[in-house]
Design an enzyme around this catalytic site. Structure first.
Site, PDB file in Angstrom:
ATOM      1  N   SER A  83       0.796  -1.232   0.000  1.00 18.99           N
ATOM      2  CA  SER A  83       0.000   0.000   0.000  1.00 18.99           C
ATOM      3  C   SER A  83       0.825   1.277   0.000  1.00 18.99           C
ATOM      4  O   SER A  83       0.274   2.359  -0.226  1.00 18.99           O
ATOM      5  CB  SER A  83      -0.943   0.015   1.206  1.00 18.99           C
ATOM      6  OG  SER A  83      -2.005  -0.880   1.014  1.00 18.99           O
ATOM      7  N   LYS A  86       0.439   3.395  -2.997  1.00 15.77           N
ATOM      8  CA  LYS A  86      -0.702   4.297  -3.155  1.00 15.77           C
ATOM      9  C   LYS A  86      -0.275   5.763  -3.137  1.00 15.77           C
ATOM     10  O   LYS A  86      -0.807   6.586  -3.879  1.00 15.77           O
ATOM     11  CB  LYS A  86      -1.723   4.046  -2.044  1.00 15.77           C
ATOM     12  CG  LYS A  86      -2.374   2.673  -2.072  1.00 15.77           C
ATOM     13  CD  LYS A  86      -3.210   2.437  -0.827  1.00 15.77           C
ATOM     14  CE  LYS A  86      -3.852   1.057  -0.825  1.00 15.77           C
ATOM     15  NZ  LYS A  86      -4.551   0.744   0.430  1.00 15.77           N
ATOM     16  N   TYR A 261      -3.983   4.514   7.754  1.00 14.32           N
ATOM     17  CA  TYR A 261      -5.292   3.882   7.868  1.00 14.32           C
ATOM     18  C   TYR A 261      -6.110   4.536   8.979  1.00 14.32           C
ATOM     19  O   TYR A 261      -6.044   5.742   9.191  1.00 14.32           O
ATOM     20  CB  TYR A 261      -5.152   2.372   8.079  1.00 14.32           C
ATOM     21  CG  TYR A 261      -4.367   1.681   6.995  1.00 14.32           C
ATOM     22  CD1 TYR A 261      -4.681   1.879   5.645  1.00 14.32           C
ATOM     23  CD2 TYR A 261      -3.306   0.832   7.299  1.00 14.32           C
ATOM     24  CE1 TYR A 261      -3.968   1.246   4.644  1.00 14.32           C
ATOM     25  CE2 TYR A 261      -2.593   0.183   6.306  1.00 14.32           C
ATOM     26  CZ  TYR A 261      -2.927   0.402   4.972  1.00 14.32           C
ATOM     27  OH  TYR A 261      -2.210  -0.236   3.981  1.00 14.32           O
ATOM     28  N   VAL A 279       1.431  -3.616   4.157  1.00 13.23           N
ATOM     29  CA  VAL A 279       1.285  -4.824   4.971  1.00 13.23           C
ATOM     30  C   VAL A 279       2.448  -5.800   4.829  1.00 13.23           C
ATOM     31  O   VAL A 279       2.494  -6.803   5.543  1.00 13.23           O
ATOM     32  CB  VAL A 279      -0.042  -5.549   4.665  1.00 13.23           C
ATOM     33  CG1 VAL A 279      -1.219  -4.710   5.108  1.00 13.23           C
ATOM     34  CG2 VAL A 279      -0.153  -5.926   3.198  1.00 13.23           C
TER      35      VAL A 279
END
Length: 350
Positions: A83, A86, A261, A279
């Site tokens: 991630s 991103k 997050y 992750v």
């Protein structure tokens, strides 16, 4: 709207300074030593290839905006970017389409829900809300220019390679492993299509997105990629302008509110630097005008953030004076030195 009213107003940027290089070396080594035996957290197991990661690997790297790199531990160990991609794909899309388009199409607000939530899309009439959750990341990847999915993928790969200052390659094993467990992302992509939020084939989009998450990087790479954003879009090692200063600013603003997050608020309260996690165990944290931190350790907390990486980054933020919200008193009551020894009683609740 505020963003329209301020568009033509000159911005003051925060540059600041870091300690001398030899002191940074000592602080980086201390951060690694302090947390290298920390056993908290668990390796991600919902993707088979991630479950096989060595939980004892741990790396800390700091890159200054002048290109100097300081490292400790397994800084050359490779892992998939996941991630963290991103953030940099958002920068590429923002560079291609501009600030207003990304704000409208993808959004910049925290969902407060897990990164792979489908409910978040439904609750907001199909709006992804921000590019750091999977729904927003898929919508962002869909905006990468390219006549075919293959062209989009190559644009992503070469773009992230320019951030890293070297050619990044696909981890084929990770890609195939993730494609076998991609049902939720496939569902999110089709949901976005049903709401008119993407204009590409959802199956092809998930393939490109999975490939971007499967690019192989190191903590060394992450520190350089982050330092490129810290230096207004210029890679401090290669000297190449990768994105504009405006795009770098926009990317860091999004990371500040959504990069960790549903723990993003806690992160900014405790650590105070824009950051993004993945992750596989990587974290990149950026101090505008100063440099960036890249860490790697596979043991994660329940939100999917590396435990050692968070704690080492928090230590470095305090020891190097990176917190965006910290300041010393001005004048005779202040010593003008935000960099100081770390008291164990000040450990953040991460």
């Amino acid at each position: 709207m505020v963003h329209r009213e301020l568009r033509d107003v000159a911005q003051t940027v925060s540059t600041g300074t870091l300690p001398a290089p030899e002191r940074i070396e000592r602080i980086v080594a201390a951060a690694h030593s302090r947390y290298r035996t920390d056993q908290d957290g668990a390796v991600a197991d919902y993707i088979p290839v991630l479950a096989a990661a060595d939980p004892d690997l741990f790396a800390v790297a700091v890159t200054e905006i002048d290109g100097d790199v300081h490292e400790a531990g397994d800084a050359g160990a490779g892992f998939t970017i996941q991630s963290i991609s991103k953030a940099f794909v958002f920068a590429l899309a923002c560079e291609a389409h501009g600030h207003p388009a990304l704000r409208e199409r993808v959004g910049v607000d925290n969902t407060g829900l897990p990164f792979n939530s489908v409910i978040a899309v439904e609750l907001n009439d199909g709006h992804p809300r921000n590019p750091m959750v999977n729904a927003g990341a898929l919508a962002t990847t869909a905006l990468i220019p390219g006549a075919t999915p293959a062209e989009q993928w190559e644009r992503v790969r070469t773009g992230l390679s320019r951030f890293a200052g070297r050619g990044l390659e696909l981890d084929g094993g990770a890609y195939h492993s993730e494609m076998l467990t991609n049902q939720r992302n496939s569902a999110i992509a089709r949901l976005l299509e049903s709401y008119g939020r993407i204009d590409v084939d959802p199956g092809a989009l998930v393939d490109v997105y999975t490939r971007q998450c499967s690019l192989r990087v190191t903590a060394h790479d992450l520190a350089i990629m982050g330092a490129t954003l810290a230096d207004g879009g210029v890679n401090p090692v290669t000297g190449e302008r990768v994105v504009s200063a405006q795009t770098a600013r926009d990317t860091l603003a999004v990371l500040a509110s959504t990069g960790m997050y549903e723990r993003s608020g806690t992160w900014m309260f405790e650590v105070g630097v824009p950051a993004k996690s993945g992750v596989a165990g990587g974290i990149v944290a950026i101090a505008p005008g100063k440099g960036a931190i890249g860490t790697f350790s596979p043991r994660l907390d329940p939100a999917g953030n590396s435990v050692r990486g968070q704690r080492a980054t928090a230590y470095l933020s305090r020891a190097l004076g990176l917190n965006l919200f910290a300041s010393d008193p001005h004048g005779p009551d202040g010593d003008g030195d935000a960099t100081r020894a770390i008291d164990s009683r000040e450990e953040p609740a991460l």
